[in-house]
Each structure stands twice: as C-alpha cells, then as structure tokens.
Motif scaffolding. Structure first.
Motif, short mmCIF file in Angstrom:
data_model
loop_
_atom_site.label_atom_id
_atom_site.label_comp_id
_atom_site.label_asym_id
_atom_site.label_seq_id
_atom_site.Cartn_x
_atom_site.Cartn_y
_atom_site.Cartn_z
N THR A 40 -9.26 4.40 1.77
CA THR A 40 -8.29 3.89 0.79
C THR A 40 -6.87 4.28 1.19
O THR A 40 -5.92 3.52 1.01
N LEU B 244 -4.90 1.89 3.67
CA LEU B 244 -4.20 0.75 3.07
C LEU B 244 -2.94 1.18 2.33
O LEU B 244 -1.88 0.59 2.48
N VAL C 91 -6.20 0.74 -4.65
CA VAL C 91 -7.30 0.29 -3.82
C VAL C 91 -8.60 0.71 -4.48
O VAL C 91 -8.84 1.90 -4.71
N GLU D 89 -7.34 -8.16 2.49
CA GLU D 89 -6.00 -8.52 2.95
C GLU D 89 -5.21 -9.26 1.88
O GLU D 89 -4.02 -9.51 2.06
N ARG E 185 -6.01 -4.08 -4.34
CA ARG E 185 -6.92 -4.52 -3.29
C ARG E 185 -8.33 -3.98 -3.54
O ARG E 185 -8.50 -2.93 -4.13
#
Length: 361
Positions: free
Chosen positions: A126, A129, A139, A171, A226
């Motif tokens: 995590t 990202l 995330v 993404e 995300r």
C-alpha cells in the motif's frame, strides 16, 4: 496529543497519569486497534504488525473498557517503542478507533480490528502507491478469510464472498457506483491523515455501517481511492451462526442504515450510472427484506401478512423462488409449512459447507 512524539501511553486507571517514551522519527503508518473482550485474538493482531517487511509503523492499541486481561496481553509488547497503549471507558468500536487516531502520528492511518490481521507485505504494497502519488488518498485491498480455532483459511476472499464481479484497476480510482452496487471496500486500508481528518474519521449518522459510510463520503468528496486485488488483510469469520431472538430486529436496523447511507451518497450525483447502481442495489435489498419478512410472518402464523410481503418481493424481482412462495401461501399454506423446515435445514447445511470450504495449505 497528536504529534507529541509519544511512544507509549499506558493508563492503568482513569486517574493515573500516562507513561511516555520518545521515538526518533515520525512513522509512515499508524495502525489503529481497539480491543474489547478480544484478549484471545489480540496477540495475533499485534504479531501481524510486528511481522511487517516495512518497519516505519506504529501501533496504537486502545483498551476499550479498562480490561485487565487486555492490559496483561499488551504489556510484554510495550518493550517495542513503536507500540503504544491507551486505556479508556468503552466508547464502542468506532470510538475506540477514533481515540487511537487522535493519538497517532503517522501519515497513513490503518484501522485494524483486534481479531483480524494483516499480511507481512501490507505496508510495503500500500505504501508503494501512496508514496509514489500524493494524489492518492487511500489504498484498500482484498483479504483472506479465516475461522478459528486454527486460523483455517476459507476458499473465498473478502471481496469474492461479498459478491464483487471484478476488482477495479489499481491504476484507476474506485468509482462511486462501484461501491454503491458492490461490496464496501475492505475496512483495513491505508488512509492519508488529511483525508481522515477532513471527513471526520468514522463519525457517522449510520454507525452500523460506518465503514461503508466512510468510503461513500470519501468518493462523494472527490478523493482518489485505489483498490488492490492482492489479499493483504486477514479477516476473521465466525464459524457458523446461532439464531437469537433479536436477530431480525438487528438485521432490519443494519439494512435500514445501509439503505440510508447509499441513498444519501447517490443523492449528491446526477450521473445516470450512479443512479442506476442505486436502483439495482435497492431492489436487491428490498427483495431480500420482503422475503425475510414473509418468512417471519409465516412462522408466527400470520398468512395474510406473509402474502403481503411475498407480493412486495415479487414487485422487486420476479423470481421462481417468490413465485413458489406466493403459490404455496395461496394454494396450500399447510403444505408449505411442512416443506419449509426441510428446505431450511437443507439451506443451513449447504451454507455450513460453503462457509467451511477451506483452502488446503
């Protein structure tokens, strides 16, 4: 108390002062764990944090009720300066998590229940990202499901068991319609402090679904969330269920709050896809409610009320199941009464087999 650099806050009684030790650097991750009557599972939760491959974390544990057994479990771990302990009156699960957040110093907050766990790669995956893109606000991930005793891993993951059709592309941001018409993102996620504070954390007027409400509020506010397909959490399932007299009432409360949270979120959008998603989920929800209410009315001998609810289920979804219930209630309630217990036992057995379907290894 946020940002004071404290490492351990240990309050043995409401009157005693706290014990504080300093740490050298601000952690990236703050795990927020509230514990209430979980002395048997809390060590597993703590060890899963200690096993992280990325080590810039802290763990804030809140004893939600001055439980001496919880204190005894946590005490050996306080030698690690990254672990802090807070004791308070029971403020509920959300209140305990919020208390942990108020004392956390990390950039990313991670709610973690005291009977759940994380895999060793949670922070690393995590964090990749979040560190690489400051525009990503949170995330979330998938999670293994397991049951005790023995931490036996089940076949389905959290998202698959919740019925998700496809995990969103990591993404791309999670869409509001994805959450309205799908499962709530997994509770244990890495959340930027700025988003948590702006949303007021878990403060919610729908407390039974405060995690779902949190994610909905985040997406309505335009935050970039995300979702990773990897199973980086470990979610404890109850092995079987025991019917309780208050269960129908609790289910009604839960579903009422879920409907309110979903409707409130969708009301902020004029997007046809969002509104279509809300219509689909409300139809499923009301269909299930009507079936359950028809069954309960039938059990108490109120055939007219059972017919009314069966008709409402039919109005939502014209399924073979509802057609059979309607026909039975109209043509032969006595025969339906004889068949129902046998069918229910079969459903119970199939459900038990499903829940105990364990993955080898």
């Amino acid at each position: 108390m946020r940002g004071t650099g404290e490492s351990v806050i240990q309050m043995s009684t409401p009157q005693e002062s706290s014990t504080v030790h300093a740490v050298a650097a601000q952690p990236a991750f703050s795990f927020l764990t509230t514990a209430y009557r979980t002395a048997d599972t809390l060590p597993r939760t703590i060890r899963s944090v200690l096993d992280q491959t990325r080590t810039d974390w802290e763990l804030v544990i809140v004893d939600n009720g001055f439980d001496d057994e919880i204190a005894a479990v946590v005490e050996p771990y306080l030698a690690d300066p990254r672990i802090r302990f807070v004791r308070q009156e029971n403020a509920g699960a959300a209140g305990g998590t919020m208390a942990a957040a108020s004392r956390a110093t990390g950039r990313y907050l991670v709610p973690l229940n005291s009977d759940d766990a994380v895999t060793p790669e949670f922070c690393a995956r995590t964090g990749d990202l979040l560190d690489d893109d400051p525009g990503i606000a949170a995330v979330t991930t998938d999670a293994f499901q397991f049951i005790d005793p023995g931490e036996r891993v089940m076949t389905n993951s959290y998202l698959k068991d919740a019925g998700i059709r496809s995990v969103p592309d990591p993404e791309k941001p999670v869409r509001l319609e994805d959450v309205i018409d799908g499962p709530s993102p997994y509770y244990t996620a890495a959340i930027r402090r700025e988003m948590w504070d702006a949303l007021g954390g878990l403060h919610s007027d729908t407390p039974l679904v405060d995690d779902l409400d949190f994610w909905l509020r985040a997406l309505v506010a335009g935050y970039d969330v995300r979702m990773l397909a990897q199973r980086l959490g470990r979610f404890r399932m109850q092995s079987g269920s025991v019917s309780r007299p208050d269960e129908p009432e609790r289910i009604e409360q839960f579903e009422g709050q879920r409907e309110r949270a979903l409707t409130k979120a969708a009301a902020t959008s004029e997007d046809p896809e969002v509104l279509a998603a809300l219509d689909r989920v409300l139809r499923r929800l009301r269909y299930g409610q009507a079936i359950r209410r028809a069954r309960l009315a039938f059990r108490r001998g109120d055939i007219d009320d059972a017919r009314t609810h069966a008709a409402r289920a039919w109005a939502q979804r014209r399924t073979v199941r509802v057609a059979a219930i309607k026909a039975g209630l109209t043509l032969s309630p006595r025969l339906l009464g004889a068949v129902h217990p046998l069918k229910q036992r079969l459903y119970d057995r199939l459900d038990t087999v499903r829940k105990l379907g364990l993955r080898r290894g």
